[in-house]
Motif scaffolding. Sequence first.
Motif, PDB file in Angstrom:
ATOM      1  N   CYS A   4      96.057  57.391 -93.679  1.00 40.62           N
ATOM      2  CA  CYS A   4      95.731  57.063 -95.145  1.00 40.62           C
ATOM      3  C   CYS A   4      94.736  55.979 -95.298  1.00 40.62           C
ATOM      4  O   CYS A   4      95.013  54.852 -94.833  1.00 40.62           O
ATOM      5  CB  CYS A   4      96.884  56.985 -95.994  1.00 40.62           C
ATOM      6  SG  CYS A   4      96.480  56.781 -97.726  1.00 40.62           S
ATOM      7  N   PRO A  56      88.660  55.618 -99.752  1.00 39.90           N
ATOM      8  CA  PRO A  56      87.885  56.882 -99.752  1.00 39.90           C
ATOM      9  C   PRO A  56      86.438  56.525 -99.289  1.00 39.90           C
ATOM     10  O   PRO A  56      85.570  57.583 -98.623  1.00 39.90           O
ATOM     11  CB  PRO A  56      87.645  56.983-101.390  1.00 39.90           C
ATOM     12  CG  PRO A  56      88.247  56.012-102.053  1.00 39.90           C
ATOM     13  CD  PRO A  56      89.138  55.395-101.179  1.00 39.90           C
ATOM     14  N   LEU A 108      85.563  57.410 -95.382  1.00 39.36           N
ATOM     15  CA  LEU A 108      85.333  58.784 -95.320  1.00 39.36           C
ATOM     16  C   LEU A 108      83.910  59.210 -94.917  1.00 39.36           C
ATOM     17  O   LEU A 108      83.139  58.737 -95.612  1.00 39.36           O
ATOM     18  CB  LEU A 108      86.051  59.892 -96.367  1.00 39.36           C
ATOM     19  CG  LEU A 108      87.494  59.608 -96.669  1.00 39.36           C
ATOM     20  CD1 LEU A 108      88.068  60.468 -97.903  1.00 39.36           C
ATOM     21  CD2 LEU A 108      88.343  59.949 -95.459  1.00 39.36           C
ATOM     22  N   VAL A 129      94.362  63.757 -92.888  1.00 39.67           N
ATOM     23  CA  VAL A 129      93.725  62.824 -93.633  1.00 39.67           C
ATOM     24  C   VAL A 129      94.065  62.571 -94.873  1.00 39.67           C
ATOM     25  O   VAL A 129      93.592  63.715 -95.822  1.00 39.67           O
ATOM     26  CB  VAL A 129      92.020  62.948 -93.308  1.00 39.67           C
ATOM     27  CG1 VAL A 129      91.511  62.004 -94.097  1.00 39.67           C
ATOM     28  CG2 VAL A 129      91.819  62.991 -91.878  1.00 39.67           C
ATOM     29  N   ALA A 130      94.411  61.377 -95.368  1.00 42.46           N
ATOM     30  CA  ALA A 130      95.177  61.200 -96.512  1.00 42.46           C
ATOM     31  C   ALA A 130      94.015  60.090 -97.063  1.00 42.46           C
ATOM     32  O   ALA A 130      93.409  59.165 -96.553  1.00 42.46           O
ATOM     33  CB  ALA A 130      96.417  60.790 -96.809  1.00 42.46           C
ATOM     34  N   THR A 131      93.676  59.992 -98.606  1.00 45.65           N
ATOM     35  CA  THR A 131      92.824  58.862 -98.925  1.00 45.65           C
ATOM     36  C   THR A 131      93.572  58.333-100.460  1.00 45.65           C
ATOM     37  O   THR A 131      94.725  59.220-100.904  1.00 45.65           O
ATOM     38  CB  THR A 131      91.434  59.195 -99.247  1.00 45.65           C
ATOM     39  OG1 THR A 131      90.915  58.011 -99.446  1.00 45.65           O
ATOM     40  CG2 THR A 131      91.256  60.223-100.279  1.00 45.65           C
ATOM     41  N   ALA A 167      86.127  62.730-102.306  1.00 45.17           N
ATOM     42  CA  ALA A 167      87.145  62.451-101.104  1.00 45.17           C
ATOM     43  C   ALA A 167      87.310  63.847-100.492  1.00 45.17           C
ATOM     44  O   ALA A 167      87.225  63.873 -99.271  1.00 45.17           O
ATOM     45  CB  ALA A 167      88.370  61.685-101.615  1.00 45.17           C
ATOM     46  N   ALA A 176      89.021  64.634 -96.926  1.00 43.74           N
ATOM     47  CA  ALA A 176      90.545  64.380 -97.175  1.00 43.74           C
ATOM     48  C   ALA A 176      91.207  65.664 -97.304  1.00 43.74           C
ATOM     49  O   ALA A 176      91.044  66.671 -98.096  1.00 43.74           O
ATOM     50  CB  ALA A 176      90.426  63.631 -98.504  1.00 43.74           C
ATOM     51  N   VAL A 213      95.209  63.575-101.418  1.00 38.61           N
ATOM     52  CA  VAL A 213      94.868  62.344-102.383  1.00 38.61           C
ATOM     53  C   VAL A 213      96.048  61.851-102.841  1.00 38.61           C
ATOM     54  O   VAL A 213      96.985  62.340-103.348  1.00 38.61           O
ATOM     55  CB  VAL A 213      93.860  62.724-103.377  1.00 38.61           C
ATOM     56  CG1 VAL A 213      93.512  61.891-104.262  1.00 38.61           C
ATOM     57  CG2 VAL A 213      92.738  63.471-102.665  1.00 38.61           C
TER      58      VAL A 213
END
Length: 224
Positions: free
Chosen positions: A47, A50, A53, A63-65, A86, A91, A94
Motif C-alpha cells: 500500500c 498514489p 504509481l 497493489v493498493a493505494t 490510481a 492500483a 483503493v
Amino acid sequence: MTADTSRPTRAQVAAMVDHTLLKPEATPADVAALVAEARSLGVLAVCVSPSTLPLEDTGDLVVATVCGFPSGKHASEVKAAEAARAVADGADEVDMVIDVGAARAGLWDAVRDDVAAVRAAVPAPGVLKVIIESAALEDDAVVAACRAAEAAGADFVKTSTGFHPSGGATEHAVRLMAETVGGRLGVKASGGIRTAEQAAAMVAAGATRLGLSSSAAVLEGTEA
C-alpha cells in the motif's frame, strides 16, 4: 511444546498483510525497497501513495493505494478523480478516507454519498476500503459509518489512517466493526500494529486484513 492453535500462523498473517509505506518523505528508492521486501516476505499486498504509481517488479503482489488521505477533507469529486487515476495507474485496491467531521456530525447521507462517488471510480474487480478513523468516533458513530460504507458498496471498512492524533486500531473498534458488517465486508485493522501479539489480537477481534509498516517484525514473531 504444542503450537498455539488459537493464533494465526505466519502464512495466515502474511496472506492478510498490506505492507505499507505512506510517509510523505518516501523516495522512489524507498518504494522500490518496500516492494522488494514485500515479495521476500510473501505478503499479500503493498500500500503506497498514489503519486508513486505505477509500481515496477510487483510480481503477484496486490497493489493498493489511498485517496483523500489522510484528512478526508476533500470534495467527493476530487477523491473520485484521484481514485480513478490510481486505478488507471495500476492500483488494484483503493483505501479512501471519509470526512470524519461529517461522521461526527451525524451527516450519514453525506458520508454514504462520498463513499459512493469513489466506489463509482473503482469498479469491480477493483476493491474499495473505507477508512473511518475509528479512534476519533464514538461507538455509535463507528457503527453508523460502517453501515454507510456498506450501503455505498464498499468491500472493506478500515480502522485508521495511522496519521490521526486520536490513535490507530484497537481490538474494541475492530470487534465492533466486524460485528456491524457481519462478514459481508472485510475489516482492515491499521495503525500502530507493530508486534505479532498485536496482530494476533486484531485477527481474533475480527480483522481480515492488516495494514502494517512493521511487517517483517510482526511476521518474525509469528509461529510458522
